[in-house]
Design an enzyme around this catalytic site. Structure first.
Site, PDB file in Angstrom:
ATOM      1  N   TYR A  41      11.792-113.932 -94.503  1.00  0.00           N
ATOM      2  CA  TYR A  41      12.034-114.658 -93.522  1.00  0.00           C
ATOM      3  C   TYR A  41      13.162-115.496 -94.697  1.00  0.00           C
ATOM      4  O   TYR A  41      14.235-115.272 -93.687  1.00  0.00           O
ATOM      5  CB  TYR A  41      10.946-115.971 -93.042  1.00  0.00           C
ATOM      6  CG  TYR A  41      10.345-114.848 -91.765  1.00  0.00           C
ATOM      7  CD1 TYR A  41       9.260-113.580 -91.977  1.00  0.00           C
ATOM      8  CD2 TYR A  41      10.046-115.447 -90.690  1.00  0.00           C
ATOM      9  CE1 TYR A  41       8.296-113.464 -90.825  1.00  0.00           C
ATOM     10  CE2 TYR A  41       8.815-115.706 -89.530  1.00  0.00           C
ATOM     11  CZ  TYR A  41       8.070-114.025 -89.996  1.00  0.00           C
ATOM     12  OH  TYR A  41       7.522-113.553 -89.306  1.00  0.00           O
ATOM     13  N   ASP A  86      -3.945-105.501 -95.952  1.00  0.00           N
ATOM     14  CA  ASP A  86      -4.730-104.824 -95.149  1.00  0.00           C
ATOM     15  C   ASP A  86      -6.202-104.469 -94.941  1.00  0.00           C
ATOM     16  O   ASP A  86      -7.291-104.906 -93.968  1.00  0.00           O
ATOM     17  CB  ASP A  86      -4.504-103.565 -95.784  1.00  0.00           C
ATOM     18  CG  ASP A  86      -4.159-103.028 -97.327  1.00  0.00           C
ATOM     19  OD1 ASP A  86      -5.301-103.770 -97.754  1.00  0.00           O
ATOM     20  OD2 ASP A  86      -4.127-101.583 -97.692  1.00  0.00           O
ATOM     21  N   LYS A 107      -0.865-109.331-100.826  1.00  0.00           N
ATOM     22  CA  LYS A 107      -1.107-107.611-101.141  1.00  0.00           C
ATOM     23  C   LYS A 107      -0.126-107.948-102.921  1.00  0.00           C
ATOM     24  O   LYS A 107       0.606-106.718-103.283  1.00  0.00           O
ATOM     25  CB  LYS A 107       0.671-107.327-100.794  1.00  0.00           C
ATOM     26  CG  LYS A 107       0.627-105.816-100.168  1.00  0.00           C
ATOM     27  CD  LYS A 107      -0.429-104.594 -99.445  1.00  0.00           C
ATOM     28  CE  LYS A 107      -0.941-103.554 -99.760  1.00  0.00           C
ATOM     29  NZ  LYS A 107      -1.252-102.319 -99.490  1.00  0.00           N
ATOM     30  N   ASP A 119       2.031-114.404 -89.529  1.00  0.00           N
ATOM     31  CA  ASP A 119       2.691-114.240 -88.479  1.00  0.00           C
ATOM     32  C   ASP A 119       2.038-113.042 -87.958  1.00  0.00           C
ATOM     33  O   ASP A 119       1.656-113.592 -87.173  1.00  0.00           O
ATOM     34  CB  ASP A 119       4.884-113.809 -88.917  1.00  0.00           C
ATOM     35  CG  ASP A 119       5.065-113.273 -87.332  1.00  0.00           C
ATOM     36  OD1 ASP A 119       5.034-114.352 -86.821  1.00  0.00           O
ATOM     37  OD2 ASP A 119       4.971-112.560 -86.867  1.00  0.00           O
ATOM     38  N   ASP A 168      -2.117-113.385 -84.432  1.00  0.00           N
ATOM     39  CA  ASP A 168      -2.170-112.582 -83.821  1.00  0.00           C
ATOM     40  C   ASP A 168      -2.876-111.818 -82.779  1.00  0.00           C
ATOM     41  O   ASP A 168      -3.486-111.941 -82.385  1.00  0.00           O
ATOM     42  CB  ASP A 168      -0.358-111.761 -83.448  1.00  0.00           C
ATOM     43  CG  ASP A 168       1.097-112.990 -82.890  1.00  0.00           C
ATOM     44  OD1 ASP A 168       1.177-113.969 -83.096  1.00  0.00           O
ATOM     45  OD2 ASP A 168       1.552-112.799 -81.995  1.00  0.00           O
TER      46      ASP A 168
HETATM   47  C1  IPM Z   1       5.569-117.189 -85.124  1.00  0.00           C
HETATM   48  C2  IPM Z   1       6.856-116.270 -83.911  1.00  0.00           C
HETATM   49  C3  IPM Z   1       8.406-116.677 -84.797  1.00  0.00           C
HETATM   50  C4  IPM Z   1       8.039-115.956 -86.395  1.00  0.00           C
HETATM   51  C5  IPM Z   1       9.619-115.911 -84.496  1.00  0.00           C
HETATM   52  C6  IPM Z   1       9.741-116.173 -83.226  1.00  0.00           C
HETATM   53  C7  IPM Z   1      10.841-115.465 -85.075  1.00  0.00           C
HETATM   54  O1  IPM Z   1       6.770-114.887 -84.324  1.00  0.00           O
HETATM   55  O2  IPM Z   1       6.065-118.175 -84.881  1.00  0.00           O
HETATM   56  O3  IPM Z   1       5.164-116.663 -85.195  1.00  0.00           O
HETATM   57  O4  IPM Z   1       7.952-114.998 -86.517  1.00  0.00           O
HETATM   58  O5  IPM Z   1       7.184-116.746 -86.821  1.00  0.00           O
HETATM   59 MN    MN Z   2       4.678-114.598 -84.550  1.00  0.00          MN
END
Ligand code: IPM
Ligand code: MN
Length: 353
Positions: free
Chosen positions: A142, A223, A190, A247, A251
């Site tokens: 990042y 993975d 990884k 990140d 999710d």
């Molecule tokens: C998160 C989001 C951010 C990230 C984006 C919006 C930059 O997806 O907070 O998870 O990738 O960290």
């Molecule tokens: Mn995110």
């Protein structure tokens, strides 16, 4: 107790869900006799529209003067569809993380009994899941340099960098958390391919031998971790990982809880902490009063506990959310019959406080 809270609603559904979280904090202040002073700041696409930059210095100064930051969401499709845009809302979030030195992001994944059938995963797999991601937040791909374009723009490159120091400080947070939990850390990386991942393993291993601690450490390739999170999520207690993997995996893991709209998170540095739902700006729902405010509301519960040490108050928020869910109330992402609007769900939770 008197506290200053910076409120950064941001983009999309950010303002709608943040408003409910503020209402919850106001109710807590009234009930438990505290004074919370809220001051709003700009961030994201709305900040670009109004000031030309996604994280104005004014917002930064406001955060520095505050005891905690409540953040909504960032992002706007008009930038997503324009890869050539010079300024992007997301830069605001990254700049804020970097300039406030918020180097760790905690994302708890816990099933709510009431939502057990809302997840597409089998109840017997997700029942009792309770783990937390410790995501490094200011390093890796990042932020690594150099990055950019070369060969007349025909080639692009990003760099992933980690120093031992960066790994140690986030690993320490994971160790402390694991000691308060079930004493197990899974380091996700990884290391079969990436040098940065090998430094992560080496550093965590060194830390452990210095510590002679009772924590079990496990190493897992990312993975495989992506598969294990869905196949057998109860095996996890603390997942420690770098910025990019941290990140993506939460999710995925949010599916376990029934809705990404439920999940709070906090980003912590040595000076100040920021609290936000893990979901994004959800542009399709913007202004419709349908987004789930629970992720944002539970973020206030984390704030009360972690930043202010107000355990009773924090528990009151969790209990109110639980009661609301147990009464079958929720927004349309979590209940099929008679879903409530964002603000009505916020009010219902406040009534249970
Ligand atoms: C998160 C989001 C951010 C990230 C984006 C919006 C930059 O997806 O907070 O998870 O990738 O960290
Ligand atoms: Mn995110």
């Amino acid at each position: 107790m008197k506290k200053n809270i910076a409120v950064l609603p941001g983009d999309g559904v950010g303002p709608e869900v943040t408003m409910e979280a503020v209402k919850v904090l106001e109710k807590i202040a009234e009930k438990f006799n505290h004074k919370f002073i809220f001051k709003e700041g700009l961030i994201g696409a709305i900040a670009i529209d109004k000031t030309g930059t996604p994280y104005p210095d004014e917002t930064h100064q406001l955060c520095l003067k505050s005891d905690a930051v409540l953040f909504g969401a960032i992002g706007d499709p008009k930038y997503d569809n324009d890869p050539k845009a010079k300024v992007r809302p997301e830069q605001g979030l990254l700049k804020m993380r970097k300039s406030l030195d918020l180097y760790v992001n905690l994302r708890p994944i816990k099933t709510f009994p009431f939502l057990i059938n809302q997840s597409p995963l089998k109840p017997e797999i997700i029942k009792g899941v309770d783990f937390i991601f410790v995501r490094e937040l200011t390093g890796g791909i990042y932020f690594g340099k150099p990055r950019g374009r070369r060969k007349n723009g025909e080639e692009a490159f990003d760099t992933s960098t980690y120093s031992r120091k960066e790994i140690i400080r986030v690993a320490k947070i994971a160790f402390d958390l694991a000691m308060k939990r079930n004493r197990k850390i899974t380091v996700v990386d990884k290391a079969n391919v990436l040098e940065t991942s090998r430094l992560w393993r080496e550093t965590v291993q060194d830390q452990m031998t210095n510590n002679s601690s009772p924590i079990t450490i496990e190493y897992m390739f990312v993975d495989n971790a992506a598969m294990q999170i869905i196949k057998n999520p109860r095996q996890f207690d603390v997942i420690l990982t770098e910025n990019m993997f941290g990140d993506i995996l939460p999710d995925e893991a949010s599916v376990i809880t029934g809705s990404i709209g439920m999940l709070p998170s906090t980003s912590i540095g040595d000076k100040i902490a920021l609290y936000e739902p893990i979901h994004g700006s959800y542009p399709k729902a913007t202004g419709k009063n349908t987004a789930n405010p629970i992720g944002s509301i539970l973020s206030t519960a984390m704030m009360l506990d972690y930043s202010f040490g107000l355990k009773k108050e924090s528990q009151a928020v969790y209990n109110a959310v639980e009661k609301t869910l147990n009464n079958g109330l929720g927004t349309k992402d979590i209940v099929d019959k008679d879903p409530l609007s964002t603000s009505d769900l916020g009010n219902a939770i406040i009534n249970f406080i």
